[in-house]
Design an enzyme around this catalytic site. Sequence first.
Site, PDB file in Angstrom:
ATOM      1  N   ALA A   1       0.874  -1.189   0.000  1.00 48.64           N
ATOM      2  CA  ALA A   1       0.000   0.000   0.000  1.00 48.64           C
ATOM      3  C   ALA A   1       0.908   1.236   0.000  1.00 48.64           C
ATOM      4  CB  ALA A   1      -0.954   0.002   1.188  1.00 48.64           C
ATOM      5  N   LEU A   2       1.785   1.255  -0.978  1.00 44.77           N
ATOM      6  CA  LEU A   2       2.900   2.202  -0.969  1.00 44.77           C
ATOM      7  C   LEU A   2       2.465   3.637  -1.235  1.00 44.77           C
ATOM      8  CD1 LEU A   2       5.627   0.135  -2.854  1.00 44.77           C
ATOM      9  CD2 LEU A   2       5.105   0.201  -0.406  1.00 44.77           C
ATOM     10  N   HIS A   3       3.207   4.550  -0.635  1.00 45.55           N
ATOM     11  CA  HIS A   3       2.997   5.987  -0.826  1.00 45.55           C
ATOM     12  C   HIS A   3       4.373   6.639  -0.915  1.00 45.55           C
ATOM     13  CE1 HIS A   3       4.037   6.132   3.387  1.00 45.55           C
ATOM     14  NE2 HIS A   3       3.011   5.352   3.698  1.00 45.55           N
TER      15      HIS A   3
ATOM     16  N   HIS B   1       7.238   5.565   1.529  1.00 53.50           N
ATOM     17  CA  HIS B   1       7.966   4.352   1.142  1.00 53.50           C
ATOM     18  C   HIS B   1       8.922   4.646  -0.018  1.00 53.50           C
ATOM     19  CE1 HIS B   1       4.057   2.509   2.656  1.00 53.50           C
ATOM     20  NE2 HIS B   1       4.949   1.918   3.420  1.00 53.50           N
TER      21      HIS B   1
ATOM     22  N   GLN C   1       3.150  -9.214  13.320  1.00 53.50           N
ATOM     23  CA  GLN C   1       3.261  -7.913  13.979  1.00 53.50           C
ATOM     24  C   GLN C   1       1.914  -7.247  14.199  1.00 53.50           C
ATOM     25  OE1 GLN C   1       5.800  -6.269  10.722  1.00 53.50           O
ATOM     26  NE2 GLN C   1       4.744  -4.360  11.185  1.00 53.50           N
TER      27      GLN C   1
ATOM     28  N   ASP D   1       8.185   5.704  11.959  1.00 54.13           N
ATOM     29  CA  ASP D   1       8.056   4.684  13.001  1.00 54.13           C
ATOM     30  C   ASP D   1       9.336   4.745  13.848  1.00 54.13           C
ATOM     31  OD1 ASP D   1       5.518   3.113  12.087  1.00 54.13           O
ATOM     32  OD2 ASP D   1       6.682   3.481  10.285  1.00 54.13           O
TER      33      ASP D   1
HETATM   34  P1  AMP Z   1       5.076   0.027   6.536  1.00 57.96           P
HETATM   35  O1  AMP Z   1       4.720  -0.392   5.154  1.00 57.96           O
HETATM   36  O2  AMP Z   1       4.073   0.933   7.168  1.00 57.96           O
HETATM   37  O3  AMP Z   1       5.506  -1.117   7.406  1.00 57.96           O
HETATM   38  O4  AMP Z   1       6.365   0.940   6.398  1.00 57.96           O
HETATM   39  C1  AMP Z   1       7.517   0.477   5.738  1.00 57.96           C
HETATM   40  C2  AMP Z   1       8.631   1.454   5.949  1.00 57.96           C
HETATM   41  O5  AMP Z   1       8.271   2.731   5.431  1.00 57.96           O
HETATM   42  C3  AMP Z   1       8.944   1.666   7.442  1.00 57.96           C
HETATM   43  O6  AMP Z   1      10.351   1.755   7.611  1.00 57.96           O
HETATM   44  C4  AMP Z   1       8.269   2.982   7.727  1.00 57.96           C
HETATM   45  O7  AMP Z   1       8.860   3.701   8.797  1.00 57.96           O
HETATM   46  C5  AMP Z   1       8.462   3.717   6.414  1.00 57.96           C
HETATM   47  N1  AMP Z   1       7.473   4.778   6.291  1.00 57.96           N
HETATM   48  C6  AMP Z   1       6.130   4.663   6.394  1.00 57.96           C
HETATM   49  N2  AMP Z   1       5.547   5.873   6.271  1.00 57.96           N
HETATM   50  C7  AMP Z   1       6.548   6.771   6.101  1.00 57.96           C
HETATM   51  C8  AMP Z   1       6.605   8.204   5.917  1.00 57.96           C
HETATM   52  N3  AMP Z   1       5.504   8.952   5.909  1.00 57.96           N
HETATM   53  N4  AMP Z   1       7.817   8.771   5.772  1.00 57.96           N
HETATM   54  C9  AMP Z   1       8.952   8.035   5.779  1.00 57.96           C
HETATM   55  N5  AMP Z   1       8.968   6.689   5.948  1.00 57.96           N
HETATM   56  C10 AMP Z   1       7.788   6.079   6.090  1.00 57.96           C
END
Ligand code: AMP
Length: 281
Positions: free
Chosen positions: A35-37, A40, A64, A153
């Site tokens: 669900a990338l933005h 990521h 998790q 995070d």
């Molecule tokens: P997730 O898919 O939420 O597990 O996040 C994957 C990685 O992307 C983790 O290292 C998060 O800290 C990083 N991440 C998520 N949202 C952001 C953001 N807004 N800015 C920077 N890194 C992010």
Amino acid sequence: MTTAPILRSVADLRAMVRGWKAKGETVGVVPTMGALHDGHLSLARAARRDCARVITTIFVNPKQFNNPEDLKKYPRTEEADAALLATVPVDVIFAPPPEEVYPEGFVTTVSVGGVSEPLEGRMRPGHFDGVATVVTKLFGMSMADRGYFGQKDWQQLQVVQRLVRDLNLPVEIVGCETIREADGLAMSSRNRQLTPEGRLKAPVLYAAITRAADDIRAGHADRMAIREAAEAIRAAGFDRVEYIELRDAGTLMPSSDVTRPRRMLAAAWLDGVRLIDNIPV
Ligand code: AMP
């Protein structure tokens, strides 16, 4: 634009990485749950700048999630993710099914003490064990030289850094800045679960902790500034403030020592969605 190959098995990933390593190429891994933005993608771009080869992993890690409902409704958008990653671009996407990561008989847990215990660790029992276990596995599977994680995070980043030091894992951790929407809301895959009305209220979380941090720097009492932030968040229509805490940035223990870096971290519920954010103080 051509999308990167999507690998599903550890054996395929290893074969690819072995080829790169034989040529002396450095390998970066960007672990995600999809669900990338743009948050990521900023990690993937940082990896692209530093490393000859970039792997993005997409794995919604069941271990998790401490809440089965949350796991079920977590967004899954693999095709769109692959298209976004093509803009970076990355070399390969590793998106294994759960049984590839946790085959029958799997019984090992990586559990980091100390830094994983307060805040998210207290509110989400088992969460960081799940994170530490999957991150250790992803490093082992990918044999990466560098791992990219977001400051969004913050506690997770500290947990991963501790884990790598404690277990002598041969991987360098790179922490990347939080990417925000124009109105300040930290980008998150969970933001898409907000209602349109909730989305309008959501930036108050960041605005309130920013104000509190400014007030503390200007000499206001920590407790008072935090109480005002919690009130502002509730007044904006959030359902609940789970915590707002000022902590030592490295240990995440309570800290009034202004000579050391401190971090304000917050978690709050809006529209049944749990939002987290953090900033330096
Ligand atoms: P997730 O898919 O939420 O597990 O996040 C994957 C990685 O992307 C983790 O290292 C998060 O800290 C990083 N991440 C998520 N949202 C952001 C953001 N807004 N800015 C920077 N890194 C992010």
